[in-house]
Design a protein around this motif. Structure first.
Motif, PDB file in Angstrom:
ATOM      1  N   ILE A 193     -62.741 -66.270  16.566  1.00 35.14           N
ATOM      2  CA  ILE A 193     -63.929 -65.714  17.223  1.00 35.14           C
ATOM      3  C   ILE A 193     -65.185 -66.393  16.699  1.00 35.14           C
ATOM      4  O   ILE A 193     -66.120 -66.696  17.454  1.00 35.14           O
ATOM      5  N   PHE A 194     -65.179 -66.671  15.414  1.00 36.96           N
ATOM      6  CA  PHE A 194     -66.326 -67.371  14.839  1.00 36.96           C
ATOM      7  C   PHE A 194     -66.520 -68.717  15.526  1.00 36.96           C
ATOM      8  O   PHE A 194     -67.617 -69.096  15.928  1.00 36.96           O
ATOM      9  N   SER A 195     -65.386 -69.419  15.659  1.00 36.88           N
ATOM     10  CA  SER A 195     -65.474 -70.730  16.299  1.00 36.88           C
ATOM     11  C   SER A 195     -65.940 -70.612  17.739  1.00 36.88           C
ATOM     12  O   SER A 195     -66.719 -71.449  18.220  1.00 36.88           O
ATOM     13  N   LEU A 196     -65.500 -69.556  18.412  1.00 39.44           N
ATOM     14  CA  LEU A 196     -65.955 -69.360  19.782  1.00 39.44           C
ATOM     15  C   LEU A 196     -67.455 -69.108  19.803  1.00 39.44           C
ATOM     16  O   LEU A 196     -68.160 -69.598  20.689  1.00 39.44           O
ATOM     17  N   GLY A 197     -67.894 -68.393  18.831  1.00 34.50           N
ATOM     18  CA  GLY A 197     -69.342 -68.165  18.737  1.00 34.50           C
ATOM     19  C   GLY A 197     -70.092 -69.475  18.572  1.00 34.50           C
ATOM     20  O   GLY A 197     -71.076 -69.755  19.262  1.00 34.50           O
ATOM     21  N   VAL A 198     -69.584 -70.300  17.668  1.00 32.93           N
ATOM     22  CA  VAL A 198     -70.215 -71.600  17.452  1.00 32.93           C
ATOM     23  C   VAL A 198     -70.184 -72.403  18.748  1.00 32.93           C
ATOM     24  O   VAL A 198     -71.184 -73.013  19.155  1.00 32.93           O
ATOM     25  N   ALA A 199     -69.015 -72.379  19.401  1.00 27.33           N
ATOM     26  CA  ALA A 199     -68.886 -73.126  20.652  1.00 27.33           C
ATOM     27  C   ALA A 199     -69.893 -72.618  21.666  1.00 27.33           C
ATOM     28  O   ALA A 199     -70.537 -73.399  22.381  1.00 27.33           O
ATOM     29  N   GLY A 200     -70.061 -71.306  21.695  1.00 26.94           N
ATOM     30  CA  GLY A 200     -71.025 -70.745  22.632  1.00 26.94           C
ATOM     31  C   GLY A 200     -72.430 -71.242  22.348  1.00 26.94           C
ATOM     32  O   GLY A 200     -73.181 -71.615  23.253  1.00 26.94           O
ATOM     33  N   VAL A 201     -72.765 -71.278  21.074  1.00 30.80           N
ATOM     34  CA  VAL A 201     -74.104 -71.762  20.711  1.00 30.80           C
ATOM     35  C   VAL A 201     -74.290 -73.203  21.188  1.00 30.80           C
ATOM     36  O   VAL A 201     -75.342 -73.573  21.700  1.00 30.80           O
TER      37      VAL A 201
END
Lengths: 657, 99, 503, 518, 171
Positions: free
Chosen positions: B14-22
């Motif tokens: 989920i963290f990585s998805l957050g980063v990807a979203g950013v």
């Protein structure tokens, strides 16, 4: 030590005081000419008197060992000890007398010759300074002290050649003289380094004493040293290949030419070789080189003298040629002979120059009176001068006979002495015969061109303009007086060193014995049968007569045209007139390429382009360029910033784990 | 059943998805929401760890929530402020400052 | 020796938190005052002076505690009581005081009428104090967030300026993003060691041999990313020029000096105190960060034509130097940091003060060449600016040199000669952009007769510049006392492994 | 006299006084009206000179130890002291400096027309900086002063310089800065290495020198750092390109100081630090080849490039490259004669080149150009100036009897033993020197007076004579009687040579196997 | 069951997070974010942090997300406008980097805390039982974490002041 020898410092100091006084006057009150004459001539006369006293003192001495008078320590570092010291011995005594004597005469002459020149005080200041350095050169007790005088005379030569500095030609000539001398001095320096390394000293007495142990005969070191010394001597004494400055040096006032460029300074090279005779004696190969250089120069310069129109240029090449004789002399081991020729040459060449000076002086005044711009030194503008200048005419002929080698006059004996020794050496090695032959041919040419000079100048019709002729007149007595004295010297100086077949022979040789005796160990005794000697003298006489007669027969002064109407020279004549194009060749091969390379390659390309441009400014530029790229990367868009951030993150995490 | 490892892995995703979203988004608000996603992912890690390491992890999450709330307040205020100037929240169009 | 404080007692607890409490109280007072009077410029001035009083009194408290040598009687848990805290707190407070002084005239001139400005400055200062005093990652995190929150707002405080707003957005989004990483780092460290307390963490690492535990390492990495953002280490620096550029100049100065100092303070405490045992790992990372930060910062600064951006990039370069000190991983490096950051605070604030004086409307458009002829019109200002530039350059005779000297010395004593060489090469590059400033002021003539007629230091800014310049020179020539203080401040920061074990 | 000096404790405070007087003077200059500034500055520099003169006699000949030595704590925690003292080498440099400064002030008298107070104040600050470098016996102090000196010079060039002054100033600054920063790292490295080995952390010269063995294999790098800093300052080919620009753009006094004193700091650095600290590195065959090679290239190259310069100051600047090449050769030859000669050149180059720059300044003051081509025939218009120019040029050429000869001769004769070939090439420098200076001389004071602007130039004023006279006196004095100078440096050079040789021997057990040194 | 629930909600959280970051409309994205937060709240509960789970729902899904939606509406971003999503290469880069990050973080999470730092198994459950779900937290919060707790209050104050300063109408 005889008391009077102790006065020798006065000989050095007096001219220097004269220089200071005159120099000051020239800056502060240039119009005070009488004071200048008084000081300028006075110090010289005084110096000459002291010199005579010194030599007299020396002659009373029976030991023959040199007197070294140390005044202060000049450069003392580690093992190097150089004292400010003077050395009085037989060789320097001869030189001292000649230098101060001839100088005194020329100073007197100059009073008349230069009297209208605005630079009068400056002239005498320089002339006094020159004598100071020349005396120092002669008296210096070590190579470095001698070197002070050595460079000093070069400096004065530079200053005096460029005396009329507003003309570029003169300034150029002065600079050329200095540079050529410097090239020679380079050799002098190297020689000093080598000598110091080998013997641990630079004082004459110590070096020469140590020489037999320190060097091996014909060894590399000694050969190198003597070559280097030769280079030094060749620069100062205008030998091939460094002679080209001397003819140009004629741009200076004529008394200067007489003093510096004929009688004294240019003989320094000969003096140097004679002084270092032991070194040359130990290096036979170098001696041969010295002799060869001398013989070739004598012959080569004589050829050029054949076709010069400028009266002083003829004399200049003649000087180069005679210096070649002296080199030939010291090169074949006739040290006394070389010095002897030096002495006699001082008389007759000074006389010739002063005589020509007095002609030029007359012509110059005439042209000045009519506002003509013709060349006062071109023989084609002379002719028939005997009518106007009888005294000059007479003494000039005396000198011409002397230099041409007419028996009985000084030149005959001195030149013959050298040639005889050269011929005798032919017994050891045939190359000396060749050298002798070259000397003989040169003598023939000498007789020829000197007669040519006399014919064109004094005989035939006058080619000076009509209007000018009215202004031609004999020079004042201050000028003719010295001429007469010199003429007497030219005639009688021969008795100093008569050949062995005559009564009272070899006085000078004997006098110089203490100085040259060391070298006798290394030179074979010269044996010349009396008959051979007579024969040689006969040959010399014949040659001289032939040369003079040839000139009289071949040359037609009356057909000569004045300089502006004269046709252009062609063929070999032009080559001779242009002095074998040596100056042009030097210019094209050395001077121009050096300057071009310095300017375009070293400075503009390498210094400004490579070092400063590419490396220094280049690195600054690169840094700035990188900065601009980095600045451009800062696009202001957050997405990009975030991307960089995350990439950084990935790399950093990778690095940690 | 030890769910620690799995929970941490989920958190990482989920963290990585957050980063990807950013990285992916240009809309400031969505970028900000992605950041909230990252914070939530970290919270999940804390909770998972707290199960084994003690209650501090849970307390931590409380603080993070407070911080997130504060950030949301300030962040949205800032976004409103820029919107007033630029009439957009598209980050590509917010690039007056550069170089 | 010193004043023992027992934090378990309420009195001791208050005493241990005294600076933070005092400052918070003043902040509340100010808040009330502002709520009461916020109409005009006079009210704002009053707010500023109140803030000044609060900050000064806090500074006095900090110094008092330092002089008293307050130290903990028992293990403290959340709050550190050591020289490092006092030293850094004092530096932040000095920075904040100077910023407030700078703002007093600035806000009026720029017609920014927001009395809460000073409240936010104080809030940020409180956050910094907590970062300095935090002995637990959570305190440090909260302090960091508190500070950041205030600064986000301050960056955008000029609400008529689109630049200001943009600066705020960029700073906020990137900051929050970085906070995510920071937090993840804390989580990982917590996971690896089971604690967030720095001392305990060190204890855990040493006793359990976790030096190369993967989770710990990842945590360190994440933490470094978070800190790297705040201290403007390349490649986490991209926000710096834009945000510094857009923010009002006093705030830029605040960010460049105090904010960065606070981030470094926390970083050093965490690295040396808690993670000292794993220094082999982070030292290398810090070293590389330092190298690229120095090089990139200085090189890009070289390309700048505008003063404000140039100073922004130069501050990146300086972050690189401080990182180099940190890369030595020693108390010597920490001492170097203390001195350096003090000098840096003074010179940065000073140069931004001058910038504020010569420009207007955010000072974004002041080119370096616009300073031409300043020396003849405003000689003292030019002189002060010269001192600041030379100090930034690290030129002997200024505090900047002593700072750089200490950094170099820390680096060299850690046998990292190559880093030292790179550092000085970076310094050489920096001469390429600091000198043109001096050059413009002294060696170029003013473009027009009335150039610089509008520029001048307003009110207390004069004092800021004067104090900074004098102190820089003084510290450059006679740094002894401050050197001792710095050494004292750094002492004991890095626990010896054995000492912990024998406890 | 000596008694009187003893009574007032001269030896104890003289060095401090020399450092303090100019600083106080600078403050004084700043506080007086612009018209008075130069007078005050002149007074201060004269006082400074007078204070320094008795050093000549109170200095003890025959010992290599540092004299007048004393120290006060500066940053004792770091082993940093204000530590001063001089030996023979520094003595000459100090006196050269104090002699040059009043002349520099006099030389600026009319040349500088605006911002007088700061100008003279900077000159005075510069004095302190330069003297400090020569007397410092603490490496930290040395470094600080070494750098601090850049600032006044930077301003002197940048504010009062010629048209391209900005470029020249920043180039000068960064060039020098580059070298010295690396030296800073090296100093620190030595400090720690020696400190770690001995337990005593100190920047004291003696302490570091005694224990320099601690640096071990780092020697080469450290030597390189020192050498780079000094080589740039010297400047050695190919680090010389800052010099022509700086010289050309600088105002007269700054050029004089730059050539006369600042350049000497490079060679002084080699003598004082680089060589004694790293004898085996400095005398490593490769290093020797490089240094001697560059020195010789510099001699010839500098002379050749000087020859073709159209700008007189630039010509003199390149001639400095050539002259300093001799110094480097002399230092590296490491014989008594060559090192002494190198030091003599350092002094006499300061005097001669200083005088040349003064003259260049006087010419450009009169004609507002430095182009050689703009002159011609000046000997007629300004005979006094022409005479002085000639004498100075001759001393620069190295005419025997002038100072230039003594130094060059000693260097060459001393270097002949170790490096005959290099020396032979170097000796050609005397030819090229004559070439470029005589040519320039000819184009300036000789040749046709064909430019109307030149016809009414005023000759030397009294003030200008006052500036030049001491220099001329020194030219002749050193040329004729250099013994007092040689006496004073003898012990120091001997000590230097023996220590370097010894240490080299102790580090490399088989000296002479790689190269021959007598 | 626990395991199933865990994976169910994990999957839900991941998918909704993915949708959150890829939906064009901010409103839709926000809604998916709410889903993610609910899922995470469920995970909290599964992982034994019931109280935090509740708070998560209240604070995050409730308050914070409402704030987001409010701002979206306020700025009228719900309407159709050009997408802020980049082209395929933007996705590629993003997901490439995302994947790399996942790989790196995954590697970390494979190493769970060393046994020594862990509490004995079941300790937390026991504490919860003894002190209650909230009590376990509150005693820690108000005893050990008093200082951070107080800082939080200042932090929130700062946020309020900041929001007021930035968002108030009058300039």
């Amino acid at each position: 030590m005889p008391t009077s020898v102790g006065w020798v410092w006065l000989v050095v100091v007096l001219p220097f005081l004269g220089f200071l006084a005159n120099g000051l006057i020239s800056l502060v009150k240039p119009q005070a000419k009488s004071a200048v004459s008084f000081i300028g001539v006075g110090v010289l006369v005084a110096a000459f008197a002291v010199a005579v006293a010194v030599v007299a003192g020396l002659s009373q001495d029976q030991q023959g060992a040199p007197y070294v008078l140390t005044y202060w320590s000049w450069m003392t570092v580690g093992g190097l000890e150089i004292a400010a010291a003077l050395q009085v011995d037989q060789l320097s005594a001869v030189m001292l007398i000649v230098v101060t004597g001839v100088s005194a005469l020329i100073h007197v002459f100059s009073v008349g010759y230069m009297r209208d020149d605005p630079g009068y005080p400056r002239y005498f200041a320089f002339l006094n300074l020159f004598v100071f350095f020349m005396v120092l050169l002669v008296l210096g007790a070590s190579f470095p002290v001698m070197f002070v005088g050595w460079e000093g005379v070069g400096l004065c030569s530079y200053l005096l050649i460029g005396f009329w500095y507003l003309d570029k030609v003169n300034a150029d000539a002065g600079k050329k003289a200095f540079l050529m001398n410097r090239i020679g001095d380079f050799g002098f320096l190297i020689a000093m380094f080598l000598i110091f390394q080998a013997t641990g000293s630079l004082a004459f007495t110590e070096v020469f004493e140590a020489a037999p142990e320190a060097f091996t005969i014909n060894g590399e070191i000694i050969t190198l040293i003597t070559w280097a010394l030769l280079r030094g001597g060749a620069g100062k004494s205008a030998q091939i290949p460094l002679y080209t400055w001397l003819p140009d040096a004629m741009a200076g006032p004529t008394p200067v030419s007489a003093l510096i460029h004929a009688a004294t300074m240019v003989t320094a090279g000969v003096y140097l070789v004679a002084r270092s005779n032991i070194l040359f004696a130990m290096a036979p190969v170098s001696s041969v080189v010295v002799a060869t250089v001398g013989a070739v120069t004598a012959l080569f310069a004589a050829t050029i003298a054949l076709k010069q129109w400028d009266i002083k240029k003829v004399l200049a090449y003649s000087t180069v040629s005679q210096l070649g004789y002296m080199f030939l002399g010291v090169g074949v081991g006739a040290y006394a002979g070389g010095i002897f020729h030096l002495v006699t040459h001082a008389f007759f060449k000074a006389l010739l120059f002063l005589g020509s000076g007095s002609v030029i002086f007359a012509l110059h005044r005439a042209y000045h009176a009519t506002h003509s711009h013709d060349d006062a030194q071109d023989m084609r503008n002379m002719g028939g001068m005997r009518k106007f200048m009888p005294w000059t005419f007479a003494v000039m002929w005396v000198a011409t006979f002397a230099i041409a080698g007419i028996p009985g006059l000084s030149g005959f004996f001195s030149k013959d002495g050298i040639l005889a020794v050269a011929f005798a050496r032919g017994h050891d090695h045939p190359v000396f015969y060749l050298l002798w032959l070259m000397g003989v041919i040169a003598a023939l040419l000498t007789a020829f061109y000197m007669t040519r000079l006399m014919l064109y100048t004094f005989h035939g019709p006058s080619r000076t303009g009509e209007g000018e002729q009215r202004h031609l007149a004999e020079a004042p007595w201050v000028m003719t007086g010295p001429l007469v004295v010199l003429a007497l010297g030219s005639i009688f100086a021969g008795v100093l060193n008569l050949p062995h077949v005559l009564p009272n022979p070899g006085w000078l040789e004997h006098w110089l014995e203490p100085v040259t005796e060391l070298s006798h160990r290394y030179w074979n005794e010269v044996h010349l049968a009396a008959s051979t000697e007579w024969l040689l003298m006969a040959v010399a006489t014949a040659i001289a007569v032939a040369g003079m007669a040839g000139a009289v027969i071949m040359l037609k002064p009356e057909k000569l045209k004045a300089a502006k109407e004269a046709p252009a020279e062609t063929g070999i004549q032009k080559v001779l007139l242009k002095k074998w194009y040596v100056d042009e060749i030097y210019d094209a091969l050395i001077v121009r390429p050096t300057v071009w390379m310095s300017r375009n390659v070293l400075w503009k390309f390498f210094d400004a382009g490579v070092i400063d441009g590419a490396m220094v400014n280049g690195s600054a530029w690169t840094a700035r360029a990188v900065g601009f790229v980095g600045s451009a990367v800062q696009t202001g868009r957050l997405a990009w910033y975030l991307l960089v951030f995350v990439i950084g993150t990935l790399v950093l995490l990778r690095a940690v784990m | 059943m030890d769910l620690l490892g799995s929970a941490l892995a989920v958190s990482a995703i989920i963290f990585s998805l957050g980063v990807a979203g950013v990285l992916l988004r240009r809309n400031a608000i969505i970028v900000f929401m992605s950041i909230e996603l990252m914070l939530n992912a970290v919270n999940l890690s804390f909770i998972a760890l707290a199960q084994q390491l003690g209650p501090e992890g849970q307390v931590f999450v409380l603080f993070v929530m407070a911080v997130a709330a504060a950030e949301a307040v300030v962040g949205l205020a800032i976004i409103i402020a820029i919107y007033r100037h630029k009439q957009t929240v598209n980050l590509d169009k917010i690039n007056l400052l550069s170089g | 020796m010193g004043m023992a404080i027992d934090v378990t007692t309420p009195g001791g607890f208050v005493l241990a938190l005294l600076p933070e409490l005092v400052l918070t109280c003043w902040m509340l007072v100010l808040l009330v005052a502002v709520a009461w009077r916020h109409r005009d410029e006079g009210d704002q001035q009053m707010a500023g002076q109140l803030a000044l009083m609060g900050l000064v009194s806090t500074l006095l408290v900090v110094l008092w505690m330092w002089v008293k040598g307050a130290y903990p009687e028992t293990l403290t848990g959340m709050i550190a009581l050591d020289g490092f805290r006092y030293a850094t707190s004092a530096i932040f407070l000095i920075g904040a005081i100077l910023v407030v002084m700078l703002s007093l005239g600035y806000l009026g001139r720029e017609r920014i009428l927001v009395p809460e400005y000073y409240v936010l400055v104080m809030l940020a200062a409180i956050g910094m104090l907590f970062m300095a005093s935090g002995a637990d990652l959570i305190v440090i995190f909260l302090g960091l967030e508190l500070m950041s929150m205030a600064i986000y707002v301050l960056a955008g405080i000029d609400r008529r300026s689109a630049f200001s707003a943009e600066a705020a957005v960029k700073y906020f989004l990137l900051g929050a993003f970085a906070s995510g990483f920071f937090l993840y780092g804390i989580a990982l460290l917590y996971g690896a060691t089971g604690t967030t307390n720095l001392t305990q963490m060190h204890y855990q690492i040493v006793t359990l041999g976790l030096e190369t535990n993967l989770m710990l390492l990842a945590g360190i990495g994440m933490l470094l990313i978070g800190f790297g953002f705040k201290v403007a280490a390349v490649p986490f620096h991209m926000w710096v020029p834009d945000v510094y550029d857009g923010a009002p100049t006093p705030i830029t100065a605040y960010m460049a000096a105090a904010v960065k100092a606070a981030a470094f303070t926390a970083l050093i405490r965490v690295l040396l105190h808690a993670l000292g045992a794993s220094d082999a790992v982070w030292m290398e990372i810090i070293l590389w960060l330092s190298v690229i930060t120095m090089i990139v910062g200085n090189l890009i600064a070289l390309a700048q034509t505008h003063l404000k951006r140039m100073l922004a990039y130069s501050s990146i370069g300086h972050a690189g130097y401080i990182l180099a000190a940190l890369a030595s991983g020693s108390e010597r490096g920490a001492a170097a940091f203390l001195f350096y950051i003090l000098a840096y605070t003074l010179m940065t604030l000073g140069s931004f003060a001058i910038l504020a004086a010569v420009g207007t409307r955010g000072e974004r458009d002041v080119r370096i060449d616009d300073l031409s002829g300043l020396a003849s019109r405003r000689p003292w200002m030019a002189l002060a600016m010269t001192v600041f530039m030379l100090s930034l350059l690290g030129f002997p005779g200024t505090a900047g040199f002593i700072g750089k000297w200490l950094v170099l010395s820390a680096v060299v004593s850690a046998d990292q000669i190559v880093l030292a060489v790179l550092l000085v090469i970076a310094s050489m590059v920096s001469a390429g952009y600091y000198l043109p400033v001096v050059m413009a002021m002294y060696m170029k003539s003013a473009p027009s007769e009335d150039a610089h007629s509008g520029s001048g230091l307003i009110g207390a800014a004069r004092w800021v510049v004067g104090i900074a310049a004098v102190l820089l020179l003084l510290l450059g020539v006679w740094p002894n006392r401050v050197l001792d203080m710095a050494a004292d401040g750094a002492e004991g920061l890095r626990p010896a492994p054995t000492r912990i074990l024998t406890d | 006299m000596t008694e009187f000096l003893g009574n007032i404790g001269y030896n104890n405070w003289v060095l401090d006084a020399l450092l303090v007087i100019p600083l106080v003077g600078a403050l004084a200059v700043l506080s007086v009206p612009a018209g008075e500034a130069k007078k005050v500055a002149l007074g201060v520099t004269l006082v400074e000179f007078l204070v320094s003169v008795p050093l000549w006699w109170t200095f003890q000949i025959g010992t290599a130890a540092m004299q007048f030595q004393h120290a006060y704590p500066w940053i004792p925690g770091w082993g940093i002291y204000y530590r001063v003292g001089i030996d023979g080498i520094s003595l000459l440099m100090v006196l050269l400096t104090t002699l040059t400064m009043p002349l520099a002030v006099l030389g600026s008298w009319n040349y500088i027309k605006d911002k007088l107070c700061p100008y003279y104040a900077l000159l005075l600050v510069l004095t302190t900086g330069m003297l400090g470098v020569f007397v410092a016996l603490d490496l930290f102090m040395f470094y600080v002063l070494w750098e601090v000196m850049l600032i006044p010079m930077y301003f002197l060039i940048g504010v009062w310089g010629g048209p391209r002054r900005l470029y020249a100033a920043i180039k000068f600054f960064i060039y020098t800065f580059v070298g010295s920063l690396l030296m800073l790292v090296a100093i620190l490295a030595i400090y720690y290495m020696v400190g770690d080995a001995t337990g005593v952390y100190s920047f004291a010269y003696d302490h570091l020198l005694e224990n320099i063995g601690a640096v071990g294999s780092w020697g080469f790098w450290l030597f390189g750092a020192f050498a780079l800093a000094f080589a740039i300052k010297v400047p050695m080919f190919p680090f010389h390109t800052w010099l022509p620009d700086a010289h050309v753009e600088a105002p007269t006094a700054a050029s004089v100081i730059l050539a006369g004193i600042l350049l000497k700091m490079g060679t002084y650095g080699f003598l004082r630090f680089a060589l004694p600290f790293f004898p085996s590195e400095a005398m490593h065959p490769t290093v020797v080849t490089i240094v001697v090679g560059l020195a010789v290239i510099g001699i010839v190259y500098g002379a050749l490039v000087a020859m073709v310069q159209p700008d007189f100051k630039k010509l003199v600047a390149y001639s400095s490259v050539s002259h300093l090449g001799f110094v480097m050769l002399g230092i590296w030859a490491l014989t008594q004669a060559s090192v002494a000669g190198a030091i003599i050149i350092m002094v006499s180059h300061g005097i001669s080149t200083g005088a040349l720059f003064f003259l260049a300044g006087m010419l450009s003051e009169r004609r507002h150009t430095r182009e050689i081509a703009a002159f011609g025939g000046l000997a007629k218009v300004v005979p006094g100036l022409a005479v002085v120019l000639t004498v100075v040029a001759l001393s620069s050429i190295g005419l025997p009897g002038t100072n230039g000869f003594v130094g060059e001769f000693l260097v060459l004769i001393g270097s002949w033993g170790p490096y005959p070939w290099a020396t032979a090439v170097a000796a050609t420098g005397v030819i090229f020197a004559a070439a470029y200076l005589l040519w320039a001389l000819q184009r300036i004071i000789y040749n046709k007076l064909d430019k109307p602007e030149n016809e009414h130039l005023p000759d030397l004023s009294k003030r200008e004579i006052l500036v030049l006279a001491p220099l001329l006196a020194c030219i002749l004095w050193i040329g004729l009687y250099p013994k007092p100078l040689l006496d004073r440096i003898e012990a120091s050079t001997e000590h230097l040579i023996t220590t370097v040789q010894e240490q080299r021997a102790s580090v490399a057990p088989t000296p002479g196997s790689e190269e021959q040194v007598p | 069951m626990l395991v199933f629930n865990f994976w169910f909600f994990s999957g839900l959280a991941i998918i909704s997070a993915l949708l959150c970051i890829t939906r064009r409309s901010p409103v839709v994205s926000a809604m998916w974010l709410v889903v993610t937060m609910f899922s995470i709240a469920a995970l909290y509960i599964i992982l034994g942090a019931q109280f935090i789970g509740a708070i998560q729902v209240l604070v995050y899904a409730g308050a914070i997300m409402v704030l987001f939606l409010f701002v979206i509406m306020l700025l009228n971003l719900g309407r159709d406008e050009p997408t802020d999503l980049p082209g395929w290469w933007g996705h590629a880069i993003t997901f490439g980097i995302g994947t790399l990050l996942i790989v790196e973080l995954w590697a970390v999470t494979r190493i769970v805390p060393a046994g020594e730092v862990r509490l004995p198994a079941g300790t937390m459950d026991r504490v919860m039982e003894q002190e209650g779900v909230v009590g376990a937290i509150s005693s820690t919060l108000f005893r050990d974490f008093l200082v951070p707790f107080e800082i939080t209050s200042v932090l929130l104050l700062a946020a309020v002041v900041g929001a007021v300063v930035l968002a108030k109408r009058r300039i």
